[in-house]
Scaffold this motif. Structure first.
Motif, mmCIF file in Angstrom:
data_model
loop_
_atom_site.group_PDB
_atom_site.id
_atom_site.type_symbol
_atom_site.label_atom_id
_atom_site.label_comp_id
_atom_site.label_asym_id
_atom_site.label_seq_id
_atom_site.Cartn_x
_atom_site.Cartn_y
_atom_site.Cartn_z
ATOM 1 N N GLY A 149 -5.651 -0.749 -2.683
ATOM 2 C CA GLY A 149 -5.226 -0.580 -1.214
ATOM 3 C C GLY A 149 -6.511 -1.100 -0.312
ATOM 4 N N GLN A 150 -7.796 -0.854 -0.720
ATOM 5 C CA GLN A 150 -8.630 -1.228 0.101
ATOM 6 C C GLN A 150 -9.057 -2.721 0.274
ATOM 7 O OE1 GLN A 150 -12.607 0.790 -0.062
ATOM 8 N NE2 GLN A 150 -11.988 2.253 -1.135
ATOM 9 N N ASP A 166 -6.133 3.394 -4.617
ATOM 10 C CA ASP A 166 -7.204 3.410 -3.520
ATOM 11 C C ASP A 166 -8.083 1.880 -3.446
ATOM 12 O OD1 ASP A 166 -9.826 3.562 -2.354
ATOM 13 O OD2 ASP A 166 -9.935 5.498 -2.536
ATOM 14 N N ILE A 167 -8.433 1.602 -4.828
ATOM 15 C CA ILE A 167 -9.251 0.416 -4.892
ATOM 16 C C ILE A 167 -8.373 -0.732 -4.519
ATOM 17 C CG2 ILE A 167 -10.369 -0.887 -6.446
ATOM 18 C CD1 ILE A 167 -11.650 1.627 -6.580
ATOM 19 N N ARG A 217 -6.135 -3.938 2.339
ATOM 20 C CA ARG A 217 -6.320 -3.879 3.694
ATOM 21 C C ARG A 217 -7.310 -4.886 4.302
ATOM 22 N NH1 ARG A 217 -7.469 2.466 4.856
ATOM 23 N NH2 ARG A 217 -5.201 2.799 4.725
ATOM 24 N N ARG A 218 -8.310 -5.504 3.429
ATOM 25 C CA ARG A 218 -9.275 -6.501 3.894
ATOM 26 C C ARG A 218 -8.505 -7.596 4.070
ATOM 27 N NH1 ARG A 218 -14.073 -4.069 4.017
ATOM 28 N NH2 ARG A 218 -15.426 -6.183 4.254
ATOM 29 N N ILE A 268 0.940 -1.364 0.004
ATOM 30 C CA ILE A 268 0.098 0.046 -0.073
ATOM 31 C C ILE A 268 0.948 1.245 0.060
ATOM 32 C CG2 ILE A 268 -1.873 1.264 1.556
ATOM 33 C CD1 ILE A 268 -2.753 -1.199 2.425
ATOM 34 N N GLY A 282 -15.936 -2.630 1.108
ATOM 35 C CA GLY A 282 -14.692 -2.506 0.130
ATOM 36 C C GLY A 282 -15.225 -2.493 -1.379
#
Lengths: 261, 127
Positions: free
Chosen positions: A181-182, A178-179, A185-186, A94, A235
């Protein structure tokens, strides 16, 4: 080498035969003991087996994150905590994509300021052109130059406009950061959860003798979590063709207009 | 649409805040403040002076939908136009945002044209 379950089957046959012969002999007390032994043995084998599987999974995750670590060469520190390590690596992805997205946008900003300069040069060009327009009347050799130069100027202004739009699209396309990265994160949350549950399982397997039965395993709080009523953030959707997911902005607009928007 | 209006852009990804800021600048709107989640955004909103809120949904701390609900329940902020720009693409989520009183909903990834169109539409309606 026999696995735990294989050993269990052999032992089961052995004990069953023993049980039959003891029963034939009429020794009921001994028979009950054998049944009790079998009962305990079953639990022990299952717990040991679960323990092995859990340990194997844990080792696999550790090996995976170590491998990932050496290929990325983020740091040299040997880290025992595999889950933190895996999460660190993913966080690093990220960070890197974020840094690169910003660097790209820095360059685009520079390029856009050059485009601004082209725009102001074009204005100065207009002044010079009007001078040519006046001179044209006085010099036959300049005949038609004004019109032709105007055409070139318009063409170049159109190119500048297209260039500006292309540069803006480069900025917008950085939204991949962003996409992705989200989603990462999940995955970090998932890996962390799996790992902590694995450790729980390992501890449970280690305490096999103290445990009375499989049904004492901690109840899944995951199921309770799934029963949440409130609409929550999920997400980016990966499966775009699912019926409860919109696949583009047009579908969002249709849905909203059906709600009276 | 007043080009000088003060806009608050809320997203936990700095990349996305910068993209939206850049696109707003293209539309002639340069008076932009940023926040990285609902928790930091709310005090900025309550301070007053913000004319338009652009927010993501999925953020740590306070999510965009909770921020929207806070805004609608605060008498000083209730009428503020709110545009949600988010990767959340489930129909039930879009419906929930609409029910919470969102003025526009843009799914990521989006184009400059879509963002412009939605912003224009919001202010056209508000007159």
């Amino acid at each position: 080498m026999k696995s735990g379950i294989g050993q269990f089957e052999m032992e089961l046959q052995h004990k069953a035969q023993e049980l039959v012969s003891v029963l034939d002999g009429g020794d009921l007390a001994h028979a009950m003991e054998i049944i009790q032994d079998l009962h305990e043995f079953r639990h022990q084998v299952f717990f040991t087996e679960v323990g092995h599987l859990t340990r194997g999974l844990h080792e696999a995750i550790k090996a995976f994150s170590n491998e990932l670590g050496s290929s990325l060469q983020v740091d040299d520190e040997e880290d025992d905590n595999a889950d933190a390590d895996a999460a660190d690596r993913l966080n690093y992805v990220i960070e890197v994509t974020e840094k690169n997205a910003h660097e790209t946008m820095d360059r685009v900003d520079n390029a856009l300021s050059l485009v601004d300069r082209l725009d102001s040069q074009s204005e100065r060009f207009t002044d010079l052109l009007s001078l040519v327009g006046q001179l044209e009347k006085e010099h036959d050799g300049l005949n038609g130059v004004y019109d032709r130069t105007c055409a070139v100027k318009e063409e170049s202004e159109q190119t500048i406009k297209t260039l500006r739009a292309e540069l803006t699209d480069i900025v917008v396309s950085q939204s991949y950061q962003d996409i992705t990265g989200q989603l990462i994160r999940r995955v970090i949350t998932l890996v962390t959860n799996v790992e902590s549950h694995l450790i729980g399982l390992m501890e449970m397997a280690a305490k096999v003798e103290k445990l009375s039965g499989i049904e004492s395993a901690p109840a899944s709080d995951q199921e309770q979590e799934n029963k949440k009523v409130e609409v929550q953030a999920e997400g980016p959707q990966v499966k775009k063709n699912s019926p409860d997911v919109v696949s583009n902005q047009d579908e969002v607009d249709d849905l909203l207009s059906s709600l009276g928007f | 649409m007043n080009k000088d209006m003060k806009i608050l852009v809320v997203d936990d990804f700095s990349t996305m805040r910068r993209i939206i800021k850049n696109l707003l600048k293209d539309l002639g709107m340069t008076n932009v403040t940023e926040a990285d989640d609902g928790q930091t955004a709310l005090p900025i909103l309550k301070q007053g002076g913000i004319d338009f809120l652009v927010t993501d949904w999925n953020m740590p701390g306070m999510t965009g939908i909770d921020l929207l609900k806070e805004v609608r329940s605060d008498p000083n902020l209730a009428s503020m136009p709110v545009l949600m720009v988010t990767a959340e693409a489930k129909k039930e989520q879009i419906i929930a945002a609409a029910q919470a009183g969102v003025n526009g909903y843009v799914v990521k990834p989006f184009t400059a044209a879509v963002l412009k169109e939605k912003i224009d539409k919001i202010f056209e309606r508000l007159g």
